[in-house]
Write an enzyme that holds these catalytic residues in place. Structure first.
Site, PDB file in Angstrom:
ATOM      1  N   VAL A  11      37.892  39.662  33.488  1.00 24.28           N
ATOM      2  CA  VAL A  11      36.538  40.220  33.362  1.00 24.28           C
ATOM      3  C   VAL A  11      35.966  39.945  31.977  1.00 24.28           C
ATOM      4  O   VAL A  11      34.811  39.528  31.832  1.00 24.28           O
ATOM      5  CB  VAL A  11      36.541  41.734  33.655  1.00 24.28           C
ATOM      6  CG1 VAL A  11      35.160  42.336  33.398  1.00 24.28           C
ATOM      7  CG2 VAL A  11      36.955  41.990  35.092  1.00 24.28           C
ATOM      8  N   GLU A 153      31.901  45.706  37.337  1.00 24.06           N
ATOM      9  CA  GLU A 153      31.856  44.273  37.630  1.00 24.06           C
ATOM     10  C   GLU A 153      32.076  44.049  39.128  1.00 24.06           C
ATOM     11  O   GLU A 153      32.803  44.795  39.784  1.00 24.06           O
ATOM     12  CB  GLU A 153      32.894  43.518  36.799  1.00 24.06           C
ATOM     13  CG  GLU A 153      34.323  44.004  36.934  1.00 24.06           C
ATOM     14  CD  GLU A 153      35.071  43.362  38.084  1.00 24.06           C
ATOM     15  OE1 GLU A 153      34.544  42.384  38.650  1.00 24.06           O
ATOM     16  OE2 GLU A 153      36.163  43.831  38.418  1.00 24.06           O
ATOM     17  N   PHE A 154      31.439  43.007  39.637  1.00 27.34           N
ATOM     18  CA  PHE A 154      31.594  42.631  41.037  1.00 27.34           C
ATOM     19  C   PHE A 154      31.913  41.137  41.115  1.00 27.34           C
ATOM     20  O   PHE A 154      31.224  40.374  41.800  1.00 27.34           O
ATOM     21  CB  PHE A 154      30.320  42.949  41.823  1.00 27.34           C
ATOM     22  CG  PHE A 154      29.933  44.407  41.794  1.00 27.34           C
ATOM     23  CD1 PHE A 154      30.586  45.335  42.580  1.00 27.34           C
ATOM     24  CD2 PHE A 154      28.920  44.850  40.960  1.00 27.34           C
ATOM     25  CE1 PHE A 154      30.231  46.672  42.551  1.00 27.34           C
ATOM     26  CE2 PHE A 154      28.556  46.187  40.924  1.00 27.34           C
ATOM     27  CZ  PHE A 154      29.209  47.112  41.721  1.00 27.34           C
ATOM     28  N   ASN A 232      34.744  48.222  47.155  1.00 29.20           N
ATOM     29  CA  ASN A 232      35.999  47.535  47.434  1.00 29.20           C
ATOM     30  C   ASN A 232      36.748  48.163  48.599  1.00 29.20           C
ATOM     31  O   ASN A 232      37.367  47.460  49.410  1.00 29.20           O
ATOM     32  CB  ASN A 232      36.879  47.491  46.189  1.00 29.20           C
ATOM     33  CG  ASN A 232      36.521  46.340  45.270  1.00 29.20           C
ATOM     34  OD1 ASN A 232      35.657  45.528  45.583  1.00 29.20           O
ATOM     35  ND2 ASN A 232      37.171  46.265  44.129  1.00 29.20           N
ATOM     36  N   PHE A 273      34.028  38.842  55.141  1.00 32.94           N
ATOM     37  CA  PHE A 273      35.208  39.684  55.210  1.00 32.94           C
ATOM     38  C   PHE A 273      35.631  39.984  56.648  1.00 32.94           C
ATOM     39  O   PHE A 273      36.234  41.004  56.933  1.00 32.94           O
ATOM     40  CB  PHE A 273      35.024  40.977  54.407  1.00 32.94           C
ATOM     41  CG  PHE A 273      35.038  40.739  52.924  1.00 32.94           C
ATOM     42  CD1 PHE A 273      36.198  40.893  52.195  1.00 32.94           C
ATOM     43  CD2 PHE A 273      33.891  40.313  52.265  1.00 32.94           C
ATOM     44  CE1 PHE A 273      36.226  40.638  50.832  1.00 32.94           C
ATOM     45  CE2 PHE A 273      33.908  40.044  50.899  1.00 32.94           C
ATOM     46  CZ  PHE A 273      35.081  40.213  50.176  1.00 32.94           C
ATOM     47  N   LEU A 274      35.313  39.063  57.541  1.00 34.36           N
ATOM     48  CA  LEU A 274      35.810  39.129  58.917  1.00 34.36           C
ATOM     49  C   LEU A 274      36.729  37.945  59.200  1.00 34.36           C
ATOM     50  O   LEU A 274      36.832  37.486  60.327  1.00 34.36           O
ATOM     51  CB  LEU A 274      34.644  39.147  59.915  1.00 34.36           C
ATOM     52  CG  LEU A 274      33.835  40.442  60.001  1.00 34.36           C
ATOM     53  CD1 LEU A 274      32.698  40.302  61.002  1.00 34.36           C
ATOM     54  CD2 LEU A 274      34.727  41.626  60.383  1.00 34.36           C
ATOM     55  N   CYS A 284      42.727  43.722  42.732  1.00 35.88           N
ATOM     56  CA  CYS A 284      41.666  44.737  42.846  1.00 35.88           C
ATOM     57  C   CYS A 284      41.829  45.653  44.056  1.00 35.88           C
ATOM     58  O   CYS A 284      41.897  46.870  43.912  1.00 35.88           O
ATOM     59  CB  CYS A 284      40.296  44.054  42.904  1.00 35.88           C
ATOM     60  SG  CYS A 284      39.814  43.245  41.372  1.00 35.88           S
ATOM     61  N   LYS A 344      44.256  34.457  47.035  1.00 37.55           N
ATOM     62  CA  LYS A 344      43.155  33.674  47.571  1.00 37.55           C
ATOM     63  C   LYS A 344      43.152  32.325  46.870  1.00 37.55           C
ATOM     64  O   LYS A 344      43.816  32.165  45.835  1.00 37.55           O
ATOM     65  CB  LYS A 344      41.822  34.397  47.375  1.00 37.55           C
ATOM     66  CG  LYS A 344      41.454  34.596  45.909  1.00 37.55           C
ATOM     67  CD  LYS A 344      40.184  35.401  45.741  1.00 37.55           C
ATOM     68  CE  LYS A 344      38.966  34.645  46.200  1.00 37.55           C
ATOM     69  NZ  LYS A 344      37.710  35.348  45.863  1.00 37.55           N
ATOM     70  N   ARG A 351      49.269  38.406  41.130  1.00 37.29           N
ATOM     71  CA  ARG A 351      49.639  39.813  41.066  1.00 37.29           C
ATOM     72  C   ARG A 351      49.397  40.467  42.429  1.00 37.29           C
ATOM     73  O   ARG A 351      48.371  40.267  43.048  1.00 37.29           O
ATOM     74  CB  ARG A 351      48.794  40.545  40.012  1.00 37.29           C
ATOM     75  CG  ARG A 351      48.997  40.050  38.588  1.00 37.29           C
ATOM     76  CD  ARG A 351      47.956  40.652  37.660  1.00 37.29           C
ATOM     77  NE  ARG A 351      46.617  40.162  37.945  1.00 37.29           N
ATOM     78  CZ  ARG A 351      45.510  40.623  37.370  1.00 37.29           C
ATOM     79  NH1 ARG A 351      45.587  41.607  36.488  1.00 37.29           N
ATOM     80  NH2 ARG A 351      44.328  40.107  37.672  1.00 37.29           N
TER      81      ARG A 351
END
Length: 456
Positions: A11, A153-154, A232, A273-274, A284, A344, A351
């Protein structure tokens, strides 16, 4: 403006580079000399596509790094961008936030109004906690001589530059009018996209394609803090839901890829997110859902849906292992190749990834594990080097004498592997594709026993 970012992790590095590119004189502060030296040498201390170029372009002009907090004295805005790892009970460990607050308080300038920004993901009420620590360390009065605000943050790892330069929203949590005025001025280039040509030239092409006008949203600090956690957690629920649908889809003989497509066409739901996976993970989602659930339980308002999403996610890890067991029967002595260790693609973040619980389960059954990842091997080895695994320099090597090959992370590189070589190298050519990502028709034509998740 003069800006300081405390913390040079993911970040902090991205935020500092972006603010420097927008014309603000920015200093990154970190106790880690190696990270500081990396930035001052024009290199990113973390892997993120395009970030090296931005840092290299700005360092020595509007960007620098330091191991001391001296620049806080002249700063208009100070961002706290340190880690907030999970404690054993699921709550956030705030020791780094507290240490940053004390250091900031010791260096504040009594002659100027400074805005201190909680950029780290922190529990509701941390803004007040930080303000108290700074008051004690500085002798100054919050809201009058300085203000502590929330600005969550996003950033999506792998797409952070797109998210920071072309965000869908910027959330500012404070009722202090002076702080609000300062933050509006700071973020004006990002809201109005007032970038010079260097920005668009240095950013990844995909980031510039997806540019959009940001919504600048002001609220109180506690609401801003909760927005981050609730966002989230909602995304985690969405992933757990489609993974549950995938498990049901297998039992019924339907196709979850088509089901997800049909669901996502509903504008009230959307397609993001599907995507089916072996489970959500990363630095996160596990941390943030754990903190939110623990907080809700502490206050007697348990978020049952979030709790169910966490439990369902654990079941998804076991579901993937069970599919391998069903195919190979006993796993004792069987060799299993793992493609992908990061949570990803386009990140080196290894982590709390989906690979960890799945590998642990496979090892418990006596399996031999061979692993590969294009970017995450160094971090994964540092974190889990004690596990009896073979780290392979080439992806194809994971298939040597293997009884199964399991794709966990959908790196684009994996679609272009030498699949004929892999077929010839395997003992039994079974592939479990937990992302439904690999070229199934091609693999089956070669002779692979290819299996996805929730598809027929």
């Amino acid at each position: 403006m003069k800006v300081v970012c405390v913390g040079s992790g993911y970040v902090g590095s991205v935020t500092a580079a972006a603010l420097a590119m927008a014309g603000h004189a920015t200093t990154v502060i970190d106790v880690d000399r190696h990270k500081v030296d990396c930035i001052n040498a024009g290199r990113s201390p973390v892997f993120e596509p395009g970030l090296d170029s931005l840092i290299q372009h700005q360092v020595g002009t509007s960007l620098k790094a330091s191991v001391t907090a001296d620049d806080v004295h002249e700063a208009d805005v100070v961002f706290i961008c340190v880690g907030t790892p999970s404690l054993a009970d699921g709550t956030a460990d705030l020791r780094f936030v507290k240490a940053a607050a004390r250091s900031i308080g010791e260096h504040l300038n009594t002659e100027r109004f400074t805005v201190i920004v909680n950029k780290s993901t922190v529990p509701v009420g941390t803004t007040e906690l930080v303000a108290t620590i700074i008051e004690e360390a500085s002798g100054l009065k919050a809201e009058e001589q300085f203000a502590v605000i929330s600005n969550p943050e996003f950033l999506r790892e792998g797409y952070a530059l797109e998210d920071v330069f072309f965000p869908d929203r910027i959330v500012i949590g404070t009722l202090n009018l002076k702080a609000r005025t300062t933050m509006r001025e700071l973020y004006k280039p990002f809201v109005e996209q007032l970038y010079d040509e260097d920005v668009t030239r240095l950013l990844p092409l995909e980031a510039c394609k997806n540019r959009q006008k940001a919504v600048y949203f002001e609220t109180d600090a506690k609401s801003a803090e909760l927005i981050k956690y609730a966002s989230n957690a909602f995304l985690a629920v969405k992933i757990s839901y489609i993974n549950e649908v995938a498990r049901l889809s297998e039992a019924l003989g339907s196709n979850v890829a088509d089901i997800a497509r049909g669901i996502g066409l509903d504008s009230r739901i959307g397609e993001k997110f599907l995507q089916v996976s072996s489970g959500w993970s990363g630095s996160c989602f596990p941390k943030d859902t754990g903190e939110l659930l623990a907080t809700s339980q502490k206050y007697g308002k348990e978020l049952a849906i979030v709790k169910a999403a966490i439990e369902s996610n654990q079941q998804m890890y076991q579901f993937c292992v069970s599919k391998i067991q069903h195919k190979l029967k006993s796993l004792n002595g069987k060799t299993i190749g793992i493609l992908g260790l990061t949570f990803k693609p386009d990140t080196d973040d290894a982590r709390q990834t989906q690979a960890i619980p799945i590998i642990h389960k496979l090892l418990q059954f006596g399996a031999k594990i061979r692993v590969h990842d294009p970017k995450g091997m160094t971090m994964f080895r540092a974190l889990h080097g004690e596990l009896p695994m073979t780290f392979c320099d080439q992806a194809e090597e994971t298939a040597d004498r293997a009884n199964a090959l399991v794709l966990l992370t959908h790196w684009k590189d994996y679609q272009q592997l030498d699949w004929k070589r892999i077929y010839d190298a395997m003992k039994t050519p079974y592939i479990l594709d937990t992302r439904n990502f690999l070229p199934a028709i091609e693999l089956r034509s070669i002779g692979f026993d290819y299996e996805g998740i929730g598809i027929v």
